[in-house]
Design a protein around this motif. Structure first.
Motif, PDB file in Angstrom:
ATOM      1  N   ASP A 153       0.842  -1.204   0.000  1.00 30.89           N
ATOM      2  CA  ASP A 153       0.000   0.000   0.000  1.00 30.89           C
ATOM      3  C   ASP A 153       0.876   1.252   0.000  1.00 30.89           C
ATOM      4  OD1 ASP A 153      -2.147  -1.679   0.119  1.00 30.89           O
ATOM      5  OD2 ASP A 153      -2.718  -1.206   2.192  1.00 30.89           O
ATOM      6  N   TRP A 154       1.938   1.191   0.784  1.00 29.81           N
ATOM      7  CA  TRP A 154       2.833   2.357   0.882  1.00 29.81           C
ATOM      8  C   TRP A 154       3.483   2.675  -0.467  1.00 29.81           C
ATOM      9  CZ3 TRP A 154       3.239   6.239   4.072  1.00 29.81           C
ATOM     10  CH2 TRP A 154       4.361   7.057   4.028  1.00 29.81           C
ATOM     11  N   GLU A 155       3.835   1.636  -1.213  1.00 26.66           N
ATOM     12  CA  GLU A 155       4.417   1.869  -2.545  1.00 26.66           C
ATOM     13  C   GLU A 155       3.425   2.612  -3.430  1.00 26.66           C
ATOM     14  OE1 GLU A 155       7.502   1.855  -3.560  1.00 26.66           O
ATOM     15  OE2 GLU A 155       7.759   1.340  -1.448  1.00 26.66           O
ATOM     16  N   ALA A 156       2.133   2.226  -3.315  1.00 29.65           N
ATOM     17  CA  ALA A 156       1.104   2.927  -4.101  1.00 29.65           C
ATOM     18  C   ALA A 156       0.989   4.381  -3.636  1.00 29.65           C
ATOM     19  CB  ALA A 156      -0.236   2.208  -3.957  1.00 29.65           C
ATOM     20  N   TYR A 157       1.032   4.580  -2.309  1.00 32.47           N
ATOM     21  CA  TYR A 157       0.963   5.940  -1.756  1.00 32.47           C
ATOM     22  C   TYR A 157       2.127   6.779  -2.295  1.00 32.47           C
ATOM     23  CZ  TYR A 157       0.776   9.626   1.853  1.00 32.47           C
ATOM     24  OH  TYR A 157       0.715  10.833   2.521  1.00 32.47           O
ATOM     25  N   ARG A 158       3.323   6.166  -2.318  1.00 31.86           N
ATOM     26  CA  ARG A 158       4.499   6.876  -2.835  1.00 31.86           C
ATOM     27  C   ARG A 158       4.304   7.217  -4.316  1.00 31.86           C
ATOM     28  NH1 ARG A 158       9.362   7.261  -0.453  1.00 31.86           N
ATOM     29  NH2 ARG A 158      10.231   7.491  -2.531  1.00 31.86           N
ATOM     30  N   SER A 159       3.763   6.258  -5.076  1.00 32.69           N
ATOM     31  CA  SER A 159       3.676   6.510  -6.519  1.00 32.69           C
ATOM     32  C   SER A 159       2.662   7.616  -6.824  1.00 32.69           C
ATOM     33  CB  SER A 159       3.383   5.225  -7.298  1.00 32.69           C
ATOM     34  OG  SER A 159       2.047   4.857  -7.115  1.00 32.69           O
ATOM     35  N   ILE A 220       3.909   4.535  16.792  1.00 28.74           N
ATOM     36  CA  ILE A 220       3.251   3.263  16.444  1.00 28.74           C
ATOM     37  C   ILE A 220       3.579   2.893  14.992  1.00 28.74           C
ATOM     38  CG2 ILE A 220       0.995   2.168  16.050  1.00 28.74           C
ATOM     39  CD1 ILE A 220      -0.117   3.956  18.273  1.00 28.74           C
ATOM     40  N   LEU A 221       3.749   3.896  14.155  1.00 25.48           N
ATOM     41  CA  LEU A 221       4.025   3.613  12.731  1.00 25.48           C
ATOM     42  C   LEU A 221       5.373   2.904  12.604  1.00 25.48           C
ATOM     43  CD1 LEU A 221       3.054   6.994  10.989  1.00 25.48           C
ATOM     44  CD2 LEU A 221       1.652   4.944  11.276  1.00 25.48           C
ATOM     45  N   PRO A 222       5.531   2.038  11.593  1.00 25.67           N
ATOM     46  CA  PRO A 222       6.861   1.472  11.356  1.00 25.67           C
ATOM     47  C   PRO A 222       7.869   2.611  11.210  1.00 25.67           C
ATOM     48  CG  PRO A 222       5.239   0.531   9.837  1.00 25.67           C
ATOM     49  CD  PRO A 222       4.545   1.624  10.568  1.00 25.67           C
ATOM     50  N   THR A 223       9.090   2.381  11.705  1.00 28.46           N
ATOM     51  CA  THR A 223      10.092   3.459  11.704  1.00 28.46           C
ATOM     52  C   THR A 223      10.296   4.036  10.301  1.00 28.46           C
ATOM     53  OG1 THR A 223      11.133   2.343  13.521  1.00 28.46           O
ATOM     54  CG2 THR A 223      12.466   3.997  12.398  1.00 28.46           C
ATOM     55  N   TRP A 224      10.390   3.127   9.300  1.00 25.15           N
ATOM     56  CA  TRP A 224      10.629   3.619   7.936  1.00 25.15           C
ATOM     57  C   TRP A 224       9.502   4.534   7.470  1.00 25.15           C
ATOM     58  CZ3 TRP A 224       6.659   1.956   4.871  1.00 25.15           C
ATOM     59  CH2 TRP A 224       6.012   0.771   5.228  1.00 25.15           C
ATOM     60  N   MET A 225       8.264   4.201   7.865  1.00 21.98           N
ATOM     61  CA  MET A 225       7.138   5.014   7.408  1.00 21.98           C
ATOM     62  C   MET A 225       7.144   6.376   8.121  1.00 21.98           C
ATOM     63  SD  MET A 225       3.038   4.336   7.594  1.00 21.98           S
ATOM     64  CE  MET A 225       2.951   2.807   6.726  1.00 21.98           C
ATOM     65  N   ARG A 226       7.360   6.349   9.445  1.00 18.08           N
ATOM     66  CA  ARG A 226       7.381   7.602  10.204  1.00 18.08           C
ATOM     67  C   ARG A 226       8.466   8.533   9.666  1.00 18.08           C
ATOM     68  NH1 ARG A 226      10.716   8.541  14.177  1.00 18.08           N
ATOM     69  NH2 ARG A 226      10.974   6.333  14.655  1.00 18.08           N
ATOM     70  N   GLU A 227       9.649   7.948   9.391  1.00 17.45           N
ATOM     71  CA  GLU A 227      10.756   8.805   8.934  1.00 17.45           C
ATOM     72  C   GLU A 227      10.490   9.373   7.538  1.00 17.45           C
ATOM     73  OE1 GLU A 227      14.203   7.001  11.825  1.00 17.45           O
ATOM     74  OE2 GLU A 227      14.535   6.863   9.671  1.00 17.45           O
ATOM     75  N   GLN A 228       9.911   8.552   6.671  1.00 15.44           N
ATOM     76  CA  GLN A 228       9.600   9.078   5.322  1.00 15.44           C
ATOM     77  C   GLN A 228       8.536  10.175   5.383  1.00 15.44           C
ATOM     78  OE1 GLN A 228       8.937   6.321   2.024  1.00 15.44           O
ATOM     79  NE2 GLN A 228      10.067   4.742   3.123  1.00 15.44           N
ATOM     80  N   LEU A 229       7.565   9.961   6.280  1.00 14.32           N
ATOM     81  CA  LEU A 229       6.496  10.963   6.422  1.00 14.32           C
ATOM     82  C   LEU A 229       7.045  12.300   6.878  1.00 14.32           C
ATOM     83  CD1 LEU A 229       3.428   9.550   8.364  1.00 14.32           C
ATOM     84  CD2 LEU A 229       3.475  10.564   6.077  1.00 14.32           C
ATOM     85  N   LEU A 230       7.846  12.252   7.957  1.00 14.33           N
ATOM     86  CA  LEU A 230       8.363  13.505   8.510  1.00 14.33           C
ATOM     87  C   LEU A 230       9.306  14.172   7.510  1.00 14.33           C
ATOM     88  CD1 LEU A 230       8.927  12.306  12.191  1.00 14.33           C
ATOM     89  CD2 LEU A 230       7.160  13.892  11.380  1.00 14.33           C
ATOM     90  N   ALA A 231      10.190  13.368   6.908  1.00 15.35           N
ATOM     91  CA  ALA A 231      11.129  13.941   5.931  1.00 15.35           C
ATOM     92  C   ALA A 231      10.358  14.481   4.726  1.00 15.35           C
ATOM     93  CB  ALA A 231      12.131  12.879   5.491  1.00 15.35           C
ATOM     94  N   GLY A 232       9.260  13.803   4.360  1.00 17.90           N
ATOM     95  CA  GLY A 232       8.432  14.267   3.245  1.00 17.90           C
ATOM     96  C   GLY A 232       7.892  15.661   3.511  1.00 17.90           C
ATOM     97  N   LEU A 233       7.310  15.842   4.700  1.00 20.06           N
ATOM     98  CA  LEU A 233       6.731  17.143   5.052  1.00 20.06           C
ATOM     99  C   LEU A 233       7.819  18.208   5.164  1.00 20.06           C
ATOM    100  CD1 LEU A 233       4.168  15.868   7.697  1.00 20.06           C
ATOM    101  CD2 LEU A 233       3.618  16.932   5.492  1.00 20.06           C
ATOM    102  N   LEU A 234       8.980  17.804   5.669  1.00 18.11           N
ATOM    103  CA  LEU A 234      10.064  18.777   5.865  1.00 18.11           C
ATOM    104  C   LEU A 234      10.704  19.212   4.541  1.00 18.11           C
ATOM    105  CD1 LEU A 234      11.696  17.365   9.129  1.00 18.11           C
ATOM    106  CD2 LEU A 234      10.320  19.443   8.872  1.00 18.11           C
ATOM    107  N   GLY A 235      10.247  18.665   3.437  1.00 19.53           N
ATOM    108  CA  GLY A 235      10.657  19.193   2.134  1.00 19.53           C
ATOM    109  C   GLY A 235      10.048  20.571   1.893  1.00 19.53           C
ATOM    110  N   ALA A 236       8.990  20.922   2.648  1.00 15.65           N
ATOM    111  CA  ALA A 236       8.342  22.232   2.493  1.00 15.65           C
ATOM    112  C   ALA A 236       9.179  23.317   3.176  1.00 15.65           C
ATOM    113  CB  ALA A 236       6.944  22.190   3.097  1.00 15.65           C
ATOM    114  N   ASP A 237       8.896  24.584   2.835  1.00 10.22           N
ATOM    115  CA  ASP A 237       9.503  25.707   3.563  1.00 10.22           C
ATOM    116  C   ASP A 237       8.648  26.049   4.777  1.00 10.22           C
ATOM    117  OD1 ASP A 237      11.633  26.553   1.604  1.00 10.22           O
ATOM    118  OD2 ASP A 237       9.856  26.648   0.320  1.00 10.22           O
ATOM    119  N   VAL A 238       7.337  25.891   4.603  1.00 12.35           N
ATOM    120  CA  VAL A 238       6.405  26.204   5.680  1.00 12.35           C
ATOM    121  C   VAL A 238       5.471  25.006   5.834  1.00 12.35           C
ATOM    122  CG1 VAL A 238       4.580  27.757   6.457  1.00 12.35           C
ATOM    123  CG2 VAL A 238       6.457  28.659   5.078  1.00 12.35           C
TER     124      VAL A 238
END
Ligand code: F6P
Length: 512
Positions: A153-159, A220-238
């Motif tokens: 599912d995560w791969e689909a979310y990424r795509s 609670i999220l798998p570590t890889w998912m939590r880290e991708q999520l946070l890093a994803g959002l931190l791609g923003a300036d705001v």
């Protein structure tokens, strides 16, 4: 039934579309916004349906759509969204299209995905993992269990996120000036980073319309998912939120991402050599549009009918998507307890619950809706009489009935477990004519603006909810009017444009 915030305008206010092909979005008049705007959201500002053989756009989204449509109209730009209907998919083959209305037009582009990918992205990750974690919805003894299906599912979310990032980068490359990229909500958490990889100097904001989980719960999220999520959002300036609490939760969660430095006081995150601002922009409603909708002949007639059927009875109203986070069941249980403990109210009170069916593909949602119906049936069987039906659930579209109920409620119950904002808490007080009392969960984002004029509750405390409903029902006129005036003024003070202007100004300051 559609919620007012989702559909205030009849379809014909937006005329059918023109295809614009792939040229640059045309600039319109400048509204002090520096450059054009590219918006990305899962659900777009309109969705198409076929009526009498013709493709007709239906407008959605209340304050958010009003604010973004206004800004897009003034600055020029484009809105990119997922296709939600077959007719949207048909439109997606035409590239950029333009939807013209009498007071605002906009360009948009639909992105279509194959059914399996969209299902995994929307139902699998967005609404069964991210929605649950940010609203604290798991019954943790048994769920969640993350496994191979989660990874697929995560791969689909990424795509899907990649497709949005590519489309934004492509549209942005047509523009002479650097645009402001406004990315919306948890469906698109990875887009800011993916977009920055493609356009390193892009000015990007991400806004979450929902709460954000605290640092322990997000663990609670798998570590890889939590880290991708946070890093994803931190791609923003705001990175923007509806309320302080969600912004603070995000900052604390960022501390769990290796390599970040978090300044809680100034709400800044240092990550990957960049400084990311975390800000609060409370979204509002378009009050004049809502008031105009409530003046229609249909609403006047529905109001007359409701006044007649109520007689001297008091009216409690709730309006929600049929959604787990809205806490509809505990609301019914509180009403049931009130009838058990206070028989003097039998026959003198009615509860109308407008429940907009939602996310029916997810079993939890179907079961929850059923449970709510069963609870209402039990209450009606136990206490109802031939003349009196204590609870009435509306699961079908009845826009005039809903607006009439807003006008006439004595108590509006808004008791979500956790809620990004909750626009019902803002819509009700704008239309209500009976100095109705707002009973409001302290965990709704709206509580920050409206709490001082509402009666606050802990949404988990059914006993407190019973007492508070009683206090609301028995409140004297002077106090009710004082609170109702305060609620209305607070809502009207925060105009919908402010939400988008604040974000654009913060992005503009980056480059000055
Ligand atoms: O406010 C949160 C949100 O998910 C929006 O993004 C969305 O438009 C709304 O709730 C309704 O949800 P859905 O798009 O899944 O029907």
């Amino acid at each position: 039934m559609r919620h007012p915030a989702q559909d205030l305008e009849p379809p014909n206010r937006l005329r059918p579309v023109r295809a614009l092909g792939d040229g640059p979005p045309k600039p319109r008049q400048d509204a002090g916004i520096d450059g054009q705007i590219l918006v990305a959201s899962n659900r777009g500002p309109v969705t198409f349906a076929r009526e009498d053989g013709e493709l007709v756009p239906r407008r959605g989204g209340g304050g958010l759509v009003t604010a973004l449509t206004g800004a897009l109209h003034r600055a020029g730009g484009l809105w990119i969204a997922s296709s939600m209907s077959d007719e949207d998919r048909e439109q997606s083959t035409r590239g950029r299209i333009s939807v013209e209305g009498p007071d605002a037009g906009m360009d948009l582009r639909f992105l279509s995905f194959d059914e399996d990918t969209f299902d995994r992205y929307y139902n699998g990750i967005s609404n069964s993992v991210l929605w649950f974690v940010h609203h604290y919805l798991w019954d943790m003894v048994r769920v969640p269990q993350f496994d191979e299906q989660t990874r697929a599912d995560w791969e689909a979310y990424r795509s899907v996120n990649q497709a949005f990032a590519s489309a934004l980068a492509r549209e942005g490359s047509h523009l002479r000036k650097r645009p402001a990229y406004l990315v919306q909500d948890y469906h698109l958490s990875l887009v800011p980073r993916m977009l920055r990889e493609r356009v390193p100097r892009a000015r990007i904001s991400h806004f979450s319309h929902i709460p954000f989980a605290g640092p322990t719960y997000i663990g609670i999220l798998p570590t890889w998912m939590r880290e991708q999520l946070l890093a994803g959002l931190l791609g923003a300036d705001v990175v923007g939120f509806q309320a302080d609490h969600w912004a603070d939760n995000f900052l604390l969660a960022c501390r769990t991402l290796p390599g970040t430095r978090v300044n809680l006081r100034h709400r800044l995150v240092l990550w990957d050599g960049r400084e990311i601002k975390v800000r609060v922009y409370p979204v509002s409603i378009d009050a004049p549009l809502l008031e105009a909708a409530a003046r229609s002949d249909e609403v006047t007639e529905a109001t007359r009918r409701l006044i007649e059927s109520l007689g001297s009875s008091k009216l409690i109203v709730r309006v929600d998507r049929a959604e787990l986070s809205k806490n509809i069941l505990r609301g019914f249980l509180a009403f049931e307890q009130l009838l058990v403990l206070h028989p003097e109210w039998h026959g003198r009170i009615r509860f109308m619950a407008f429940m907009d069916p939602s996310r029916g593909a997810i079993g939890e949602y179907r079961r929850y809706t059923r449970q709510c119906q069963l609870a209402a049936d039990r209450i009606n069987r136990t206490f109802g009489t031939a003349e009196w039906k204590p609870i009435e659930i509306q699961l079908h579209e009845d826009q005039p009935g809903l607006l009439a109920a807003y006008r006439l409620y004595d108590v509006l119950l808004v008791n979500p477990l956790f809620d990004g904002m909750n626009l019902v808490a803002k819509e009700g007080p704008v239309l209500n004519e009976r100095a109705g009392v707002l009973v409001l969960s302290k965990n709704a984002g709206a509580h920050a603006e409206l709490g001082r004029y509402a009666l606050s509750i802990n949404p988990f405390d059914v006993g407190e909810t019973v007492d508070t409903l009683l206090t609301a029902l028995e409140m004297n006129d002077v106090e009710r009017k004082r609170r109702a005036r305060g609620l209305r003024a607070s809502v009207l003070r925060n105009r919908p444009e402010r939400w988008v202007t604040g974000q654009l100004l913060d992005l503009k300051r980056l480059s000055s």
